[in-house]
Design a protein around this motif. Structure first.
Motif, PDB file in Angstrom:
ATOM      1  N   THR A 225       0.848  -1.203   0.000  1.00 40.17           N
ATOM      2  CA  THR A 225       0.000   0.000   0.000  1.00 40.17           C
ATOM      3  C   THR A 225       0.881   1.250   0.000  1.00 40.17           C
ATOM      4  N   SER A 249       3.995  -1.281   5.250  1.00 37.19           N
ATOM      5  CA  SER A 249       2.983  -1.167   4.184  1.00 37.19           C
ATOM      6  C   SER A 249       2.986  -2.372   3.239  1.00 37.19           C
ATOM      7  N   LEU A 273      -6.844   2.522   1.351  1.00 36.17           N
ATOM      8  CA  LEU A 273      -5.445   2.177   1.650  1.00 36.17           C
ATOM      9  C   LEU A 273      -4.492   2.514   0.505  1.00 36.17           C
ATOM     10  N   VAL A 275      -3.903   1.063  -2.595  1.00 30.06           N
ATOM     11  CA  VAL A 275      -3.135  -0.152  -2.923  1.00 30.06           C
ATOM     12  C   VAL A 275      -2.193   0.112  -4.101  1.00 30.06           C
TER      13      VAL A 275
END
Ligand code: ATP
Length: 296
Positions: A225, A249, A273, A275
């Motif tokens: 992320t 992350s 988030l 991604v």
């Protein structure tokens, strides 16, 4: 069908098998896996009556295995054919040793040679055969008396890809009518026909791998992320059995059978988030096996 219970075996005062227990049901094709020296051949030799064991029970249809030798076909790791004998002579020789009479052998030998793809090679000398053909002759000898259970010790390990392919095809055919226990190092090959694996390490059963059920644990997704999610993690929903945080992350998600990749991504979007990347990845039998037998 075959039950091994609390088997202990020592050789030259060294404990080779300890408390080994498992069952194999009728019709199953079970792979016996383990590193070199784990005890696979010793276990197979105990099951086929070649070796005596001090403690434990091995039963076949609930009776001691010793009473069922005629129901078991066995291919040992190193076949013992004489190079100067022909295929038919070799089968006649081993058939007589295992108590089959001449009339039965007369019919069984051509049939079994056809079955293993050696039709027309009756008069070929063993020394003329390729590795794959020799191994198929070994399997012919093991199935000559139409056993209910076939035990094959490393049938493909010493073969080149062509020979391996020939033997694999034969095992896949035999699997349809015979219960098979097969010891092998070549896990990718075994995964083509084994329903289940028994893993042995240092003479102890390390676990079993079910080729179907284990599918669930095989699916993994590596998610990276852009933003660092809170310490509580990414909280992905249905279909995710386990989440491991690899870095602030980066997350490794292990899926269940219901894993729906699209839903996982949608859940992450909903959590904003951001991604960056998703890599979908499926563990092979070899990886699962290595995890089971590694010391760390
Ligand atoms: N006759 C023997 N004398 C001494 N030790 C033995 C004998 N037979 C087997 N062993 C030992 O027992 C252990 C298990 O051997 P076994 O051949 O059963 O393992 P394996 O899992 O079949 O190995 P591999 O994959 O290399 O064939 C090994 O440490 C081996 O050295």
């Amino acid at each position: 069908m075959i039950t091994v219970e609390k088997l202990h075996k020592t050789i030259k005062k060294r404990q080779i098998l300890s408390d080994v227990s498992f069952t194999v049901a009728q019709g199953e094709c079970v792979g016996l896996l383990g590193p070199n020296g784990a005890g696979k051949t010793t276990l197979i030799k105990c099951m086929t009556g070649v070796l005596h064991y001090e403690q434990g029970n091995i039963t076949f249809h609930s009776k001691p295995i010793a009473q069922h030798k005629q129901d078991i076909g066995y291919l040992s790791q190193h076949t013992d054919f004489k190079p100067w004998m022909s295929c038919a002579e070799s089968l006649r020789f081993f058939g007589k040793l295992s108590g089959l009479d001449a009339a039965v052998l007369q019919e069984a030998i051509p049939a079994v040679l056809e079955e293993v793809g050696l039709k027309g090679k009756e008069s070929y000398k063993v020394e003329q055969l390729s590795g794959g053909m020799k191994q198929r002759l070994g399997i012919a000898q093991a199935i000559l008396h139409e056993p209910q259970l076939l035990i094959l010790d490393e049938p493909v390990s010493a073969l080149d890809p062509i020979g391996r392919n020939e033997v694999k095809k034969l095992i896949a055919r035999l699997k349809k009518r015979t219960t098979i226990i097969i010891s092998t190092h070549i896990l990718d090959d075994a995964s083509e026909f084994c329903d289940r694996y028994i893993v042995i390490k240092d003479g102890v059963i390390a676990g079993t791998i079910d080729s179907q059920l284990q599918q669930a644990d095989r699916k993994q997704i590596l998610v990276k992320t852009a933003k660092t999610p809170p310490a509580s993690g990414i909280g992905a929903g249905d279909g995710v059995a386990h989440i491991e945080r690899l870095s602030p992350s980066a997350f490794l998600l292990t899926g269940t059978e219901q894993l729906d990749l699209k839903k996982v991504v949608n859940d992450m979007d909903a959590q904003e988030l951001d991604v960056k990347s998703i890599e979908f990845y499926e563990k092979g039998i070899e990886e699962i096996f290595l995890e089971m037998v590694s010391d760390t």
